[in-house]
Each structure stands twice: as structure tokens, then as C-alpha cells.
Design an enzyme around this catalytic site. Structure first.
Site, short mmCIF file in Angstrom:
data_model
loop_
_atom_site.label_atom_id
_atom_site.label_comp_id
_atom_site.label_asym_id
_atom_site.label_seq_id
_atom_site.Cartn_x
_atom_site.Cartn_y
_atom_site.Cartn_z
N CYS A 289 -15.90 2.16 -0.07
CA CYS A 289 -15.24 1.10 -0.05
C CYS A 289 -14.80 1.19 1.91
O CYS A 289 -14.29 0.63 2.27
CB CYS A 289 -14.26 1.17 -0.77
SG CYS A 289 -13.29 3.21 -0.91
N ARG B 205 -13.67 -8.99 0.78
CA ARG B 205 -12.84 -8.23 0.70
C ARG B 205 -12.03 -9.57 1.11
O ARG B 205 -10.64 -9.89 0.10
CB ARG B 205 -12.18 -7.28 1.79
CG ARG B 205 -12.64 -5.52 1.57
CD ARG B 205 -12.11 -5.36 -0.16
NE ARG B 205 -10.67 -4.77 -0.35
CZ ARG B 205 -9.98 -3.94 -0.02
NH1 ARG B 205 -10.63 -2.96 1.29
NH2 ARG B 205 -8.76 -4.48 0.37
N HIS C 93 -6.79 1.24 -6.38
CA HIS C 93 -7.43 0.24 -5.87
C HIS C 93 -8.34 -1.33 -5.87
O HIS C 93 -9.44 -1.19 -5.98
CB HIS C 93 -8.04 0.83 -4.81
CG HIS C 93 -8.51 0.33 -3.02
ND1 HIS C 93 -7.95 -1.17 -2.66
CD2 HIS C 93 -8.75 0.43 -2.16
CE1 HIS C 93 -7.46 -0.95 -1.56
NE2 HIS C 93 -8.40 -0.22 -0.85
N ASP D 82 -17.20 6.84 -2.42
CA ASP D 82 -16.07 7.41 -1.71
C ASP D 82 -15.71 8.59 -1.25
O ASP D 82 -16.29 9.77 -1.06
CB ASP D 82 -14.90 6.47 -2.68
CG ASP D 82 -13.08 6.46 -2.01
OD1 ASP D 82 -13.30 6.52 -0.59
OD2 ASP D 82 -12.25 6.82 -2.85
N GLN E 20 -10.52 -3.74 -3.77
CA GLN E 20 -11.34 -3.12 -3.92
C GLN E 20 -12.08 -3.95 -4.44
O GLN E 20 -12.91 -3.83 -3.98
CB GLN E 20 -11.47 -1.53 -3.14
CG GLN E 20 -12.56 -0.68 -2.90
CD GLN E 20 -12.74 -1.69 -1.70
OE1 GLN E 20 -12.05 -1.72 -1.04
NE2 GLN E 20 -14.48 -1.70 -1.46
N ARG F 280 1.13 -1.10 -0.20
CA ARG F 280 -0.16 0.18 -0.24
C ARG F 280 0.14 1.30 -0.07
O ARG F 280 1.37 1.33 0.88
CB ARG F 280 -0.67 0.27 1.48
CG ARG F 280 -2.22 1.40 1.27
CD ARG F 280 -2.36 1.54 2.21
NE ARG F 280 -3.88 0.52 1.81
CZ ARG F 280 -5.23 0.87 2.51
NH1 ARG F 280 -5.75 1.40 3.04
NH2 ARG F 280 -6.31 0.16 1.66
N1 NVA Z 1 -9.59 6.67 -1.79
C1 NVA Z 1 -9.24 6.91 -0.83
C2 NVA Z 1 -10.19 4.85 -0.50
C3 NVA Z 1 -9.42 4.56 1.18
C4 NVA Z 1 -9.87 2.73 1.06
C5 NVA Z 1 -7.93 6.92 -0.52
O1 NVA Z 1 -7.17 6.74 -0.83
O2 NVA Z 1 -8.07 7.35 0.82
N1 CP Z 2 -11.90 -0.23 1.98
C1 CP Z 2 -9.66 -0.21 2.03
O1 CP Z 2 -9.62 0.03 1.65
O2 CP Z 2 -10.49 0.33 3.88
P1 CP Z 2 -8.90 0.12 4.19
O3 CP Z 2 -8.41 1.23 3.90
O4 CP Z 2 -9.44 0.76 6.09
O5 CP Z 2 -7.71 -1.14 4.67
#
Ligand code: NVA
Ligand code: CP
Length: 351
Positions: free
Chosen positions: A287, A315, A152, A247, A155, A125
Site C-alpha cells: 500500500c 487510488r 483501509h 505492509d 486502499q 483518517r
Molecule cells: N498499516 C499502515 C498503513 C498506511 C497506509 C498504517 O496504518 O500506518
Molecule cells: N497507502 C496510503 O494510504 O498512503 P498514505 O498513508 O500516504 O495516504
């Protein structure tokens, strides 16, 4: 084992689940567009089987080692990868990279050539998407994108699994995304195109999804029959749609823009009034994490159309299927279980 560098076009001819099992072994998932429509279908098909029959896959990844490096916070992604690998017989090692970006202490090249000696799969990540593609290029073991600034994909797999649970075949249905044209939006748009759903994305001006990813989704849609449109009007976008997704307005890494973004995204809030324009059977998706009463109201998030906790559960199942495919976990007992369940499903369908 398929080459990690094979292109979308080179793999597009693969359409039988057994071919997908072979073609996905050893591969990476950096972008959801790394997989063909038939490969995504195979992963989702296996995800449903694994969810229904978890015990049959209990030791399919016996002794495999998953290593996770996260530069950003996570609840769902970290814990669903851990629960997934643990219940497939492997183990997970988590490395908190929130204090120092990957590649700072040691080059990604050197890290990759260490990690591939100990681990079976890497899950990253990151902020920069290139960190994931570079690691995938250097490492001989599969690398999975657990969220970057661009995409992502894990997801999206869980989300389209959730839609299949609700609606069965998704071909020709309508998927709407309202809000920021961000990483989640990119992967959803690409996956919707792969499964043949029509997509409408409604964002404020200057927050549209990246033009190159819209073009990629359209090129996939030309093969699968999916139309992709990107507009600014949230009401037009949700009218008669089958699924409404949103989101947070301010993704991780953009926190300094939160105050500026709040009023811009206000007209894009998913509330009961907006949901009333969707088809009566439409589902609401997110998400998570959600900022309650910002991008979505409590009434919608906790309402009867919401499937957000199914998405969160899925997930784990989708990532089990993904790892089974990438780590060759369908070579032995797992393959027997998967084939038997496919056979049973076909027999059921013929009744
Ligand atoms: N778009 C959000 C998704 C979190 C799961 C982010 O990147 O923070
Ligand atoms: N939806 C998702 O990726 O959640 P987290 O950021 O908690 O991993």
C-alpha cells in the site's frame, strides 16, 4: 436513496450495475463489508471506465465539496482524494487534525450537523474506527473511511482494481498477505472474499488479523466461494500464489512498539527468495509507504513483479468511482457516459 443503515444481507440481492448506482447513492464507506460483492464490482467497473475516459466525467461532481479530517499523516490518500474531486469538477478542503483528535474540541454529533450544511462528503483518517462510524451515524451526507486502526477500504478498492488490470476476472485466484494483521490486511481480506479470491494470511503469532473480521470474511466467502486461511508460515502462504502483499510492520499509532516488532517480523520479509515460491506470474503489492529493506527488499519493491505504483495511481481512479457512486454523480451526464462505455465494453466482448 438507500437507507444508510441497510445491512449486508438486505442489500445482497442487488446485482445489476444500475441497481448498485441507486443503492450506493448517499451511503457511507466505513468498512469494505458495508458494500456487497455486486456493489464492489460496480465501483471497480466504473473505476476502470473513469480511468480510460476521464474527460467524460470532468464535471460529474460539479461544485461538490469534499471535506477531509486527518488525525494521521498521509501522502497518497490525501492527494488522490484531492486530485479525484478536483478533476470531477468539485473541490476539497483539508483539515489537519494531527494535533487534536476529532471530538475533542466539539462533539462529533455537533460537528456532523454543522458539516452536513456545507459539505457534500466527509473523508476521515482516524485512530479510533468508532470516530468514523459515529460520524457516519450522525451526518446525513456520505462519510468515507480514509484509514482507521481497523480498516483501509479505499486502499483495498484500488488494489483489487490493480489486480483486475493484471489478471481480468479474479474469481478462484489466490491472494496472499504476509506481515502484520492490521487495518490494511483486514480490508484486503474482506475485499478478496467479496471478489471470490482465496486468501492466505501469514503473520507472526499474536499479530493475526482480528478474529471477528476473519469470521466476517469467511461468511462472505461462503457466499462467493472464497476460502480464507490464517497461518504463521510465510513460505506455505506464498507457495503458488498469484499475488503477494505486505505492509509496514509498525502502523501509525504503534510506533512505540517498533523496536520490539522488528525481530518478530524479520522472517516475514518479502524478498526474492520468498517471491520465488509464488507463481511465476505473481505480482508483488504494497500500500506504501514502504520501509525499504525492512518488510520488503529493494529488489522486490523495484523488481519486475512489483505493481506498487499502479496501486498508488489507482487510488485516484477508484476514489473517483466511489465518490461518483456515493454522491449520485451518475445521475446526469456521468450516467450517460458510464452507460455508453458499458455498452461499448459489451459489444467489444461479443466480437
Ligand atoms: N498499516 C499502515 C498503513 C498506511 C497506509 C498504517 O496504518 O500506518
Ligand atoms: N497507502 C496510503 O494510504 O498512503 P498514505 O498513508 O500516504 O495516504
Amino acid at each position: 436513496m438507500a437507507s444508510k443503515a441497510a445491512t449486508y444481507q438486505e442489500r445482497a440481492g442487488v446485482n445489476a450495475p444500475d441497481s448498485a448506482i441507486q443503492s450506493l447513492a448517499g451511503r457511507d464507506l466505513c468498512s469494505i463489508a458495508d458494500f456487497t460483492a455486486s456493489e464492489i464490482a460496480a465501483v471497480l467497473d466504473l473505476a476502470h471506465t473513469v480511468k480510460a475516459h476521464p474527460g467524460d466525467f470532468r464535471w460529474a461532481l460539479d461544485a461538490k465539496q469534499l471535506v477531509m479530517f486527518f488525525e494521521k499523516a498521509s501522502l497518497r490518500t490525501r492527494l488522490t482524494f484531492e486530485t479525484a474531486i478536483n478533476t470531477l469538477g468539485g473541490s476539497a478542503i483539508f483539515v489537519d487534525q494531527t494535533q487534536s483528535p476529532l471530538g475533542e474540541r466539539e462533539s462529533l454529533y455537533d460537528m456532523a450537523h454543522n458539516l452536513e450544511r456545507w459539505a457534500s462528503v466527509l473523508v476521515l483518517r482516524t485512530y479510533a474506527h468508532d470516530t468514523i462510524t459515529d460520524m457516519a451515524q450522525y451526518a446525513s451526507i456520505p462519510v468515507i473511511n480514509a484509514l482507521s486502526d481497523l480498516e483501509h477500504p479505499c486502499q483495498a478498492l484500488a488494489d483489487f482494481m490493480t489486480l483486475q488490470e493484471r489478471f481480468g476476472s479474479l474469481k478462484g485466484m489466490h491472494f496472499t498477505y504476509v506481515g502484520d494483521g492490521n487495518n490494511v490486511c483486514h480490508s484486503l481480506m474482506l475485499t478478496a472474499a467479496q471478489v471470490g479470491m482465496h486468501v492466505t494470511v501469514a503473520t507472526p503469532r499474536n499479530y493475526a488479523p482480528k478474529a471477528e473480521l476473519v469470521a466476517l470474511a469467511r461468511s462472505i466467502g461462503n457466499i462467493t466461494g472464497s476460502n480464507i486461511s490464517v497461518i504463521n508460515d510465510p513460505v506455505a502462504a506464498v507457495t503458488d500464489t498469484d499475488a503477494v502483499y505486505t505492509d509496514i510492520c509498525t502502523s501509525m499509532g504503534f510506533e512505540h512498539e517498533a523496536t520490539k516488532r522488528a525481530p518478530i517480523f524479520k522472517p516475514y520479509q518479502v524478498n526474492e527468495e520468498l517471491m520465488a515460491h509464488a507463481a511465476p506470474h505473481a505480482v508483488f503489492m504494497h500500500c506504501l509507504p514502504a520501509h525499504r529493506n525492512a518488510e520488503v527488499t529493494d529488489a522486490v519493491l523495484d523488481g519486475p513483479q512489483s505493481v506498487v505504483f499502479d496501486q498508488a495511481e489507482n487510488r485516484m481512479h477508484a476514489q473517483k468511482a466511489l465518490m461518483l457512486m456515493l454522491l449520485g454523480g451518475l445521475a446526469g451526464k456521468g450516467k450517460e457516459a458510464a452507460s455508453q462505455h458499458r455498452l461499448d465494453a459489451r459489444k467489444e466482448a461479443l466480437k
